[in-house]
Design a protein around this motif. Structure first.
Motif, PDB file in Angstrom:
ATOM      1  N   ALA A 185      -0.712   0.600  10.575  1.00  0.00           N
ATOM      2  CA  ALA A 185      -2.080  -0.392  10.644  1.00  0.00           C
ATOM      3  C   ALA A 185      -2.576  -0.769   9.288  1.00  0.00           C
ATOM      4  N   ALA A 186      -2.452   0.110   8.234  1.00  0.00           N
ATOM      5  CA  ALA A 186      -3.000  -0.291   7.162  1.00  0.00           C
ATOM      6  C   ALA A 186      -2.087  -1.466   6.394  1.00  0.00           C
ATOM      7  N   SER A 187      -0.910  -1.134   6.323  1.00  0.00           N
ATOM      8  CA  SER A 187       0.210  -2.385   5.812  1.00  0.00           C
ATOM      9  C   SER A 187      -0.228  -3.460   6.530  1.00  0.00           C
ATOM     10  N   GLU A 188      -0.034  -3.692   7.777  1.00  0.00           N
ATOM     11  CA  GLU A 188      -0.247  -4.879   8.661  1.00  0.00           C
ATOM     12  C   GLU A 188      -1.489  -5.797   8.181  1.00  0.00           C
ATOM     13  N   VAL A 189      -2.670  -5.005   8.058  1.00  0.00           N
ATOM     14  CA  VAL A 189      -3.833  -5.713   7.830  1.00  0.00           C
ATOM     15  C   VAL A 189      -3.801  -6.174   6.433  1.00  0.00           C
ATOM     16  N   GLY A 190      -3.460  -5.271   5.615  1.00  0.00           N
ATOM     17  CA  GLY A 190      -3.356  -5.863   4.103  1.00  0.00           C
ATOM     18  C   GLY A 190      -2.468  -7.036   4.197  1.00  0.00           C
ATOM     19  N   GLU A 191      -1.216  -6.956   4.645  1.00  0.00           N
ATOM     20  CA  GLU A 191      -0.346  -8.164   4.736  1.00  0.00           C
ATOM     21  C   GLU A 191      -0.935  -9.261   5.167  1.00  0.00           C
ATOM     22  N   GLN A 192      -1.665  -9.223   6.301  1.00  0.00           N
ATOM     23  CA  GLN A 192      -2.290 -10.486   6.848  1.00  0.00           C
ATOM     24  C   GLN A 192      -3.316 -11.086   6.143  1.00  0.00           C
ATOM     25  N   LEU A 193      -4.262 -10.206   5.280  1.00  0.00           N
ATOM     26  CA  LEU A 193      -5.155 -10.785   4.266  1.00  0.00           C
ATOM     27  C   LEU A 193      -4.660 -11.512   3.263  1.00  0.00           C
ATOM     28  N   ILE A 194      -3.414 -11.071   2.745  1.00  0.00           N
ATOM     29  CA  ILE A 194      -2.686 -11.596   1.749  1.00  0.00           C
ATOM     30  C   ILE A 194      -2.039 -12.889   1.952  1.00  0.00           C
TER      31      ILE A 194
ATOM     32  N   MET B  75       4.089 -16.523   3.258  1.00  0.00           N
ATOM     33  CA  MET B  75       4.568 -15.247   3.591  1.00  0.00           C
ATOM     34  C   MET B  75       5.190 -14.364   2.906  1.00  0.00           C
ATOM     35  N   VAL B  76       6.067 -14.979   2.403  1.00  0.00           N
ATOM     36  CA  VAL B  76       6.981 -13.891   1.070  1.00  0.00           C
ATOM     37  C   VAL B  76       6.132 -13.374   0.309  1.00  0.00           C
ATOM     38  N   VAL B  77       5.026 -13.789  -0.202  1.00  0.00           N
ATOM     39  CA  VAL B  77       3.925 -13.137  -0.975  1.00  0.00           C
ATOM     40  C   VAL B  77       3.378 -11.907  -0.225  1.00  0.00           C
ATOM     41  N   SER B  78       3.448 -12.241   1.027  1.00  0.00           N
ATOM     42  CA  SER B  78       2.352 -11.233   1.744  1.00  0.00           C
ATOM     43  C   SER B  78       3.457  -9.711   2.099  1.00  0.00           C
ATOM     44  N   GLU B  79       4.560 -10.517   2.314  1.00  0.00           N
ATOM     45  CA  GLU B  79       5.947  -9.304   2.494  1.00  0.00           C
ATOM     46  C   GLU B  79       5.983  -8.455   1.574  1.00  0.00           C
TER      47      GLU B  79
END
Length: 520
Positions: free
Chosen positions: A156-165, A193-197
Motif C-alpha cells: 500500500a505504501a509503495s503504490e501511494v508513493g509511486e502514484q504521487l511521483i 511512469m519510469v520515474v515513479s517505478e
C-alpha cells in the motif's frame, strides 16, 4: 508453537486505505491527462499501453501469482527458509522473458507500431515502455511476495508513493511540452511512469532487505517446489498473454470498426480515449475496495488449502462472493446517476445516461469476474481460468468486429460485447468453484441482497442529487452531500436487513500451521 493472529478485516483495511488513496490520486492523474493530452492523445496512449499490457502479462502475471501462492504456502507450513529461493527463481524467469521482449521490440518497433497498433506515432514511446516493464517487474515480484506473507502495508505504501511521483513527473513533462504530437505525449507519459517505478523498485527492495534480516536467503530450491512454481506460472502467463493480446487487438480494432460505422479516424480514436481514459476509470472507482478484499482473502484461501482445511476454503469463497456484491453493486449504483455530471465537472466530457448505465453494468460484472478468477488462481485451478478467460476474450473480439461497425450501435456495441462476455466468464468461473469446492451458492444472499441495496441507492441518489442541487446551488456541494447521504442510507439499509458487512471480514484468522497444530 505460538500461532500468529491475523484478521481479514485488518489486511483488507490496510489495502483499502492504500487503494482508496491510490484511486483518489489516480483520478487526479486521469484529470491531468485529459487536460494535457485530450481525448485523441489518450487514444494514442491507450494503443501504446495495449502493447505494454501484453508484455507485462507475458513476463509477469504467472510469475507474480506463483511467487505469492508459494510464499503463502511456505509461511503456512513453517518453511520460510524457501522464500529466498522462490524469489530468485521469480526474478530469473522474469528478466529472461524481459530481455527477449526487449530484443523483439527494439528490432521491430516501427513495424509493430504501424502494422499491429495501426499508428506509427506509437513507436516513440517504446524505449520507455521497456524501461517501465523492467522496473515494474522488480516492484510487482516484491509486492506479490509481501502479499503472500500478508504484509499488505508495504504494498500500500509503495503504490501511494509511486502514484504521487507519477502525477508530479508526468504532469511536469506534459506541462512543459504542451505540443500536439500525440506520439511524443505518449512517450512523455511513459517517461514519467519510469520515474515513479524507480521509486517503487528501490523502496520495496529496501523493505525486503530490512524485513528478511536473519533469514537464510541462499537456500537452494527443491525440485518439487520449482515444478510447482512452473505449474502455476505457465498456464497463468499463457492465459494473461493470450487474453491481453486479444484485448489489445480489440483496442486496435475498435477505432477501425468505428470508422466503418461512419466516424473519422480522429473521432474513433477520441471515442477510445474517452471510454478508456475517462468514463471507465470513473465507473471503476469502487475497484479500490473490491480488489482490497480479494487480495486480502487470497493468501488466507491458499494457506487454508495448503493445510487441508476444506471447510475454511468453502467459507472464504462464499464470503468473497458476498462481499464483492455488497461493495460493488451499491457503490456503482451511486456512481451511475452522478457520473454524467462528474464527467463534465472533471473531464469536460459529456456522457449520456444510457452510456453510463451500460458502463455501470459492465463494471459490476467485471468485479465479479475479477474476484472469481482470483479465487480459481488461489485454489490452483489456474488452468481452468485460462480456458474461461481466453474463450470469452475471443468471443468479445468477434462481437466487437460485428457490432461496432453497425451505425446503430457504434461504441455501444463495444460496451454490449464487454457486458455479455464478462457475464459469461463469471458464470463459468462460479460454476467451476461450486463443483470443485462445494461451497454454498445461496443466490438470495450472494446476489439478491446486493441488487436490492443497489436499486434502493440508485433511486434515492437521483432524488438526493436533485434536492441538494437546489439547496447548495453548486454541483460540487451537491455531489458531496449526495455521496454522504448515499453512504448513510447504505448502512441503514444493511442494518434493516440484519447485515453487518464488517462481520464478513472481522473474524479471526489463525495463520494455518500443519494439520496437527491447527486449532480451529
Amino acid at each position: 508453537m505460538r500461532i500468529q493472529k491475523k484478521t481479514i478485516l485488518y489486511a483488507a483495511a490496510v489495502l483499502a486505505c492504500g487503494n482508496l488513496a491510490l484511486q483518489a490520486l489516480g483520478f487526479i492523474y486521469r484529470v491531468l491527462l485529459s487536460r494535457f493530452a485530450g481525448a485523441e492523445g489518450l487514444g494514442v496512449y491507450r494503443l501504446v499501453n495495449s502493447a505494454y499490457l501484453v508484455l507485462n502479462a507475458g513476463c509477469l502475471s504467472g510469475v507474480t501469482m506463483a511467487c505469492s501462492r508459494l510464499s503463502a504456502a511456505s509461511e503456512a507450513k513453517g518453511e520460510r527458509h524457501k522464500i529466498g529461493a522462490i524469489l530468485r527463481l521469480a526474478f530469473s524467469i522474469f528478466f529472461t522473458l524481459c530481455v527477449a521482449c526487449a530484443a523483439v521490440v527494439l528490432l521491430f518497433g516501427d513495424g509493430i507500431a504501424a502494422a499491429l497498433l495501426g499508428d506509427g506515432r506509437c513507436a516513440k514511446a517504446f524505449p520507455f515502455v521497456l524501461l517501465c516493464l523492467a522496473l515494474t517487474g522488480v516492484e510487482n515480484i516484491f509486492k506479490s511476495l509481501f502479499i503472500g506473507l500478508e504484509q499488505m502495508q508495504y504494498t500500500a505504501a509503495s503504490e501511494v508513493g509511486e502514484q504521487l511521483i507519477r502525477i508530479l513527473s508526468v504532469g511536469t513533462l506534459l506541462y512543459h511540452y504542451q505540443g500536439e504530437d500525440y506520439g511524443t505525449i505518449a512517450m512523455l507519459i511513459f517517461a514519467g511512469m519510469v520515474v515513479s517505478e524507480v521509486f517503487s523498485a528501490l523502496f520495496l527492495t529496501r523493505l525486503f532487505r530490512r524485513s528478511m534480516v536473519g533469514m537464510p536467503l541462499n537456500t537452494a530450491l527443491d525440485r518439487a517446489t520449482a515444478r510447482q512454481f512452473f505449474f502455476i506460472a505457465l498456464p497463468l502467463s499463457a492465459s494473461a498473454l493470450i487474453g491481453n493480446i486479444i484485448s489489445s487487438a480489440g483496442s486496435v480494432l475498435l477505432p477501425q470498426r468505428l470508422m466503418a460505422a461512419g466516424l473519422t479516424y480522429e473521432q474513433a480514436l477520441s471515442a477510445l480515449g474517452v471510454i478508456s481514459g475517462m468514463a471507465m476509470p470513473l465507473l471503476l472507482l469502487p475497484v479500490a475496495l473490491v480488489s482490497s478484499v480479494c487480495t486480502a482473502l487470497l493468501p488466507a484461501i491458499t494457506a487454508a488449502q495448503a493445510v487441508g482445511n476444506t471447510k475454511r476454503v468453502r467459507a472464504l469463497i462464499g464470503r468473497s462472493v458476498s462481499t464483492v456484491g455488497l461493495i460493488a453493486i451499491p457503490a456503482t449504483a451511486v456512481l451511475v446517476p452522478l457520473a454524467p455530471r462528474l464527467s463534465e465537472l472533471f473531464f469536460h466530457q459529456p456522457l449520456t445516461a444510457e452510456y453510463v448505465t451500460l458502463l455501470g453494468a459492465v463494471a459490476i460484472v467485471s468485479y465479479y469476474q475479477m474476484a472469481s478468477g482470483s479465487l480459481l488462481n488461489a485454489l490452483g485451478l489456474q488452468h481452468l481460468n485460462v480456458v474461461t478467460a481466453v474463450s470469452t476474450e475471443l468471443c468479445q473480439l468477434f462481437l466487437i468486429y460485428r457490432w461496432c461497425a453497425n451505425p446503430n450501435l457504434g461504441i455501444y456495441g463495444y460496451l454490449l460485447a464487454m457486458l455479455l462476455t464478462d457475464t459469461a466468464a463469471f458464470a463459468m468461473n462460479f460454476c467451476i468453484l461450486y463443483f470443485r469446492t462445494g461451497f454454498s451458492p445461496k443466490p438470495l444472499r450472494r446476489f439478491g441482497v446486493p441488487v436490492l441495496c443497489g436499486a434502493t441507492l440508485f433511486l434515492w441518489t437521483r432524488i438526493f442529487f436533485r434536492l441538494f442541487q437546489d439547496l447548495c446551488q453548486t454541483d460540487a456541494g451537491a455531489l458531496a452531500f449526495t455521496s454522504l447521504g448515499a453512504v448513510l442510507l447504505y448502512v441503514l439499509v444493511l442494518r434493516l436487513m440484519g447485515i453487518r458487512l464488517l462481520r464478513y471480514l472481522s473474524r479471526r484468522l489463525e495463520r494455518p500451521q500443519l494439520p496437527h497444530l491447527c486449532m480451529w
